[in-house]
Design a protein around this motif. Structure first.
Motif, mmCIF file in Angstrom:
data_model
loop_
_atom_site.group_PDB
_atom_site.id
_atom_site.type_symbol
_atom_site.label_atom_id
_atom_site.label_comp_id
_atom_site.label_asym_id
_atom_site.label_seq_id
_atom_site.Cartn_x
_atom_site.Cartn_y
_atom_site.Cartn_z
ATOM 1 N N PRO A 87 -0.166 -8.941 -7.300
ATOM 2 C CA PRO A 87 -0.650 -8.005 -6.276
ATOM 3 C C PRO A 87 0.470 -7.427 -5.421
ATOM 4 O O PRO A 87 0.398 -6.262 -4.999
ATOM 5 C CB PRO A 87 -1.596 -8.866 -5.429
ATOM 6 N N LEU A 88 1.515 -8.208 -5.165
ATOM 7 C CA LEU A 88 2.629 -7.711 -4.352
ATOM 8 C C LEU A 88 3.471 -6.699 -5.118
ATOM 9 O O LEU A 88 4.003 -5.751 -4.525
ATOM 10 C CB LEU A 88 3.490 -8.895 -3.883
ATOM 11 N N VAL A 89 3.596 -6.867 -6.433
ATOM 12 C CA VAL A 89 4.293 -5.864 -7.249
ATOM 13 C C VAL A 89 3.534 -4.544 -7.211
ATOM 14 O O VAL A 89 4.118 -3.464 -7.010
ATOM 15 C CB VAL A 89 4.450 -6.357 -8.700
ATOM 16 N N VAL A 90 2.224 -4.595 -7.390
ATOM 17 C CA VAL A 90 1.409 -3.376 -7.371
ATOM 18 C C VAL A 90 1.439 -2.736 -5.982
ATOM 19 O O VAL A 90 1.497 -1.500 -5.859
ATOM 20 C CB VAL A 90 -0.033 -3.686 -7.807
ATOM 21 N N LEU A 91 1.409 -3.557 -4.921
ATOM 22 C CA LEU A 91 1.507 -3.020 -3.562
ATOM 23 C C LEU A 91 2.823 -2.273 -3.374
ATOM 24 O O LEU A 91 2.852 -1.189 -2.770
ATOM 25 C CB LEU A 91 1.397 -4.153 -2.544
ATOM 26 N N THR A 92 3.907 -2.813 -3.911
ATOM 27 C CA THR A 92 5.222 -2.164 -3.793
ATOM 28 C C THR A 92 5.231 -0.808 -4.462
ATOM 29 O O THR A 92 5.699 0.188 -3.889
ATOM 30 C CB THR A 92 6.306 -3.065 -4.418
ATOM 31 N N THR A 93 4.698 -0.739 -5.676
ATOM 32 C CA THR A 93 4.692 0.548 -6.388
ATOM 33 C C THR A 93 3.705 1.529 -5.761
ATOM 34 O O THR A 93 3.888 2.742 -5.855
ATOM 35 C CB THR A 93 4.337 0.336 -7.870
ATOM 36 N N PHE A 94 2.660 1.010 -5.116
ATOM 37 C CA PHE A 94 1.663 1.868 -4.465
ATOM 38 C C PHE A 94 2.216 2.514 -3.201
ATOM 39 O O PHE A 94 1.940 3.688 -2.905
ATOM 40 C CB PHE A 94 0.422 1.033 -4.140
ATOM 41 N N ILE A 95 2.998 1.770 -2.433
ATOM 42 C CA ILE A 95 3.492 2.249 -1.141
ATOM 43 C C ILE A 95 4.645 3.236 -1.302
ATOM 44 O O ILE A 95 4.789 4.180 -0.502
ATOM 45 C CB ILE A 95 3.921 1.056 -0.264
ATOM 46 N N THR A 96 5.486 3.078 -2.316
ATOM 47 C CA THR A 96 6.701 3.893 -2.422
ATOM 48 C C THR A 96 6.447 5.392 -2.471
ATOM 49 O O THR A 96 7.187 6.156 -1.831
ATOM 50 C CB THR A 96 7.533 3.440 -3.635
ATOM 51 N N PRO A 97 5.443 5.908 -3.215
ATOM 52 C CA PRO A 97 5.206 7.365 -3.167
ATOM 53 C C PRO A 97 4.929 7.895 -1.763
ATOM 54 O O PRO A 97 5.313 9.027 -1.433
ATOM 55 C CB PRO A 97 3.988 7.548 -4.081
ATOM 56 N N PHE A 98 4.291 7.094 -0.911
ATOM 57 C CA PHE A 98 4.048 7.528 0.467
ATOM 58 C C PHE A 98 5.365 7.668 1.231
ATOM 59 O O PHE A 98 5.512 8.558 2.081
ATOM 60 C CB PHE A 98 3.130 6.536 1.190
ATOM 61 N N VAL A 99 6.309 6.793 0.926
ATOM 62 C CA VAL A 99 7.619 6.864 1.577
ATOM 63 C C VAL A 99 8.325 8.159 1.188
ATOM 64 O O VAL A 99 8.936 8.829 2.022
ATOM 65 C CB VAL A 99 8.461 5.638 1.189
#
Length: 507
Positions: A87-99
């Motif tokens: 879940p933390l890997v998916v959270l990382t990839t999910f947040i980066t486009p917003f950055v």
């Protein structure tokens, strides 16, 4: 299962795109911007098979990759994920486009290098969560400090040099103790396999020293009181994207470290020192909540809020023994760990959204001071609706993701001791107090500032960011079952592991 090296792709694809962006330089800024967005979106899409193909019936590592690396040290390139890491890997990839989207127009100088730093950072953070070799974990852990150091140091605020050096020194010095512990474990086991460390027979003296070494590294990263002072400075001086990544992802590495290293490798020491961890966690929840109440800078207020909410992660992680002592059963011991993991994912979404909201306002008014605002709802009603939603989630409103993790941890604390639950539940009052105080002064009221009087509501890019995060916050709040199902085997396995005293030896 997947027959291609998905974890390696998630680690090295964003790093490769970042290197290409560095090569582009300022010759093709628009192309670099779109390449960064496409690279981050592609990484997120490629991470979805992790979730869709994840076996929720086992605690074993999945999507495992193994290659020889440094034979002299018996270190390997070993990747894999379980219910804690995936879940933390998916959270990382999910947040980066917003950055990437957050810096679309806000960053005016060295844009391609800015995006490159974040994409390289994304790959390194995925590597931290996916590493099953301790030396590989340490390399990724330390390497990710470099792009964040650059991001704050180049694109930060007026006191960016001070904040950058403070951030680097705190996190680097804490990690030195972790390296010492890893070297000792390597000498004992002959390798760097994390799973081998977890099955080693260690005396209580060894466990206590190893636990303290890990504590010094992971407590700084969470951050726990009293080693938290670097975080508000880093948040205030970092650009919006840097604040989002710090709060949403990098703080979670401390909580993940406790679950991956401290608890399973030194379970008896964790038992002996759980009173210390619980005390420090409750201080973070209560004391830091009061500190957040008096902040005049929006970023500082949300930064202190993050420290208080991350206190729930460490509290939930170390309640198991107290629950067993109080109830005589291990059935409820997993509840605190469930709450800790849900809180990490939820806080990643909510804190990221809050900092993005501050960034939206800063782009228009160029101030983070709460006194510079007032009556924003009159000029930005769509933005105000989103910001109020995220603020309510930050306060732990039911039906939002902020409620689920806090409720589970408070319930687990109640099973352990009434006073633990009482102090933990103070966040429901303090969190609502400082968050609603922020909303009242910034969003509601009459427009008293000339700059606010001329602002425009969110554009299409900002609306998409806010809407997607709002859906995620509500989805996790209304339906947390898929996340809990993914974590369940790993949580139960960890509870069974730590409840078995390895060697009941005296000090």
């Amino acid at each position: 299962m997947i027959d291609w090296p998905i974890l390696s792709v998630l680690v090295w694809l964003p790093i490769a795109v970042g290197v290409v962006l560095l090569a582009l330089g300022e010759r093709a800024v628009v192309a670099g911007r779109w390449l960064a967005l496409l690279g981050s979106l592609a990484t997120f899409v490629l991470s979805l098979p992790l979730w869709m193909n994840f076996d929720v019936t086992t605690a074993a590592m999945q999507f495992v990759e193994y290659r020889e690396w440094i034979n002299a040290f018996n270190a390997t390139y070993h990747l894999g994920v379980d219910g804690f890491a995936m879940p933390l890997v998916v959270l990382t990839t999910f947040i980066t486009p917003f950055v990437v989207l957050a810096g679309w127009t806000a960053i005016e100088n060295r844009q391609t290098q800015y995006y490159a730093a974040f994409l390289i950072l994304e790959g390194l953070m995925v590597g931290v969560f996916a590493s099953l070799d301790a030396l590989l974990f340490y390399v990724f852990w330390e390497a990710m400090l470099i792009p964040m150091f650059i991001i704050i140091g180049i694109w930060g605020g007026p006191r960016r040099v001070y904040a950058t050096i403070k951030f680097f020194l705190y996190t680097f010095l804490g990690s030195v103790f972790m390296l010492v512990a890893l070297i000792y474990l390597h000498l004992k086991s002959g390798g760097f396999e994390i799973t081998a460390f977890q099955t080693m027979k260690l005396t209580m003296d060894e466990q206590l020293l190893i636990f303290i070494a890990f504590l010094l590294a992971f407590a700084v990263k969470v951050p726990m009181w009293p080693v938290h002072t670097w975080l508000p400075d880093a948040h205030v001086e970092a650009p919006t994207g840097g604040s989002v990544i710090l709060a949403a992802i990098m703080l979670k590495m401390g909580g993940y470290g406790f679950l991956r290293f401290s608890l399973p490798i030194a379970p008896d020491a964790s038992h002996e020192l759980d009173w210390l961890m619980i005390s420090l966690s409750l201080i973070a929840v209560v004391y830091i909540g009061f500190v957040a109440l008096v902040q005049q800078d929006m970023k500082k207020l949300i930064a202190y809020s993050s420290i208080a909410h991350m206190g729930f992660v460490t509290l939930g992680s170390f309640l198991a023994w107290e629950i067993v002592r109080a109830t005589g059963s291990i059935q409820g011991a997993a509840m605190g760990l469930d709450g800790a993991m849900v809180q990490m994912i939820s806080h990643g979404l909510i804190s990221g959204a809050m900092f993005l909201g501050v960034g939206v306002m800063y782009d228009r008014v160029h101030s983070r001071e709460i006194s510079a605002y007032g009556g924003v709802v009159n000029k930005m009603p769509i933005f105000a609706a989103f910001f109020v939603l995220f603020s309510m989630a930050n306060s732990g409103l039911p039906a939002t993701s902020g409620f689920v993790g806090e409720f589970l941890v408070i319930l687990a604390a109640f099973k352990a001791d009434f006073w633990y639950a009482f102090l933990a539940a103070m966040t429901l009052i303090l969190g609502a107090a400082y968050t609603l105080w922020l909303v009242k002064r910034v969003i509601f009221g009459t427009v008293t500032n000339e700059h606010v009087a001329h602002v425009e509501d969110v554009n299409g890019r900002e609306f998409i960011m806010m809407a997607v995060l709002a859906v995620a916050v509500l989805a996790l709040g209304l339906w947390p079952a898929p996340l809990l199902q993914v974590m369940k085997p790993s949580v139960e396995h960890l509870v069974q592991h730590i409840m078995m005293s390895k060697l009941p030896l005296p000090l």
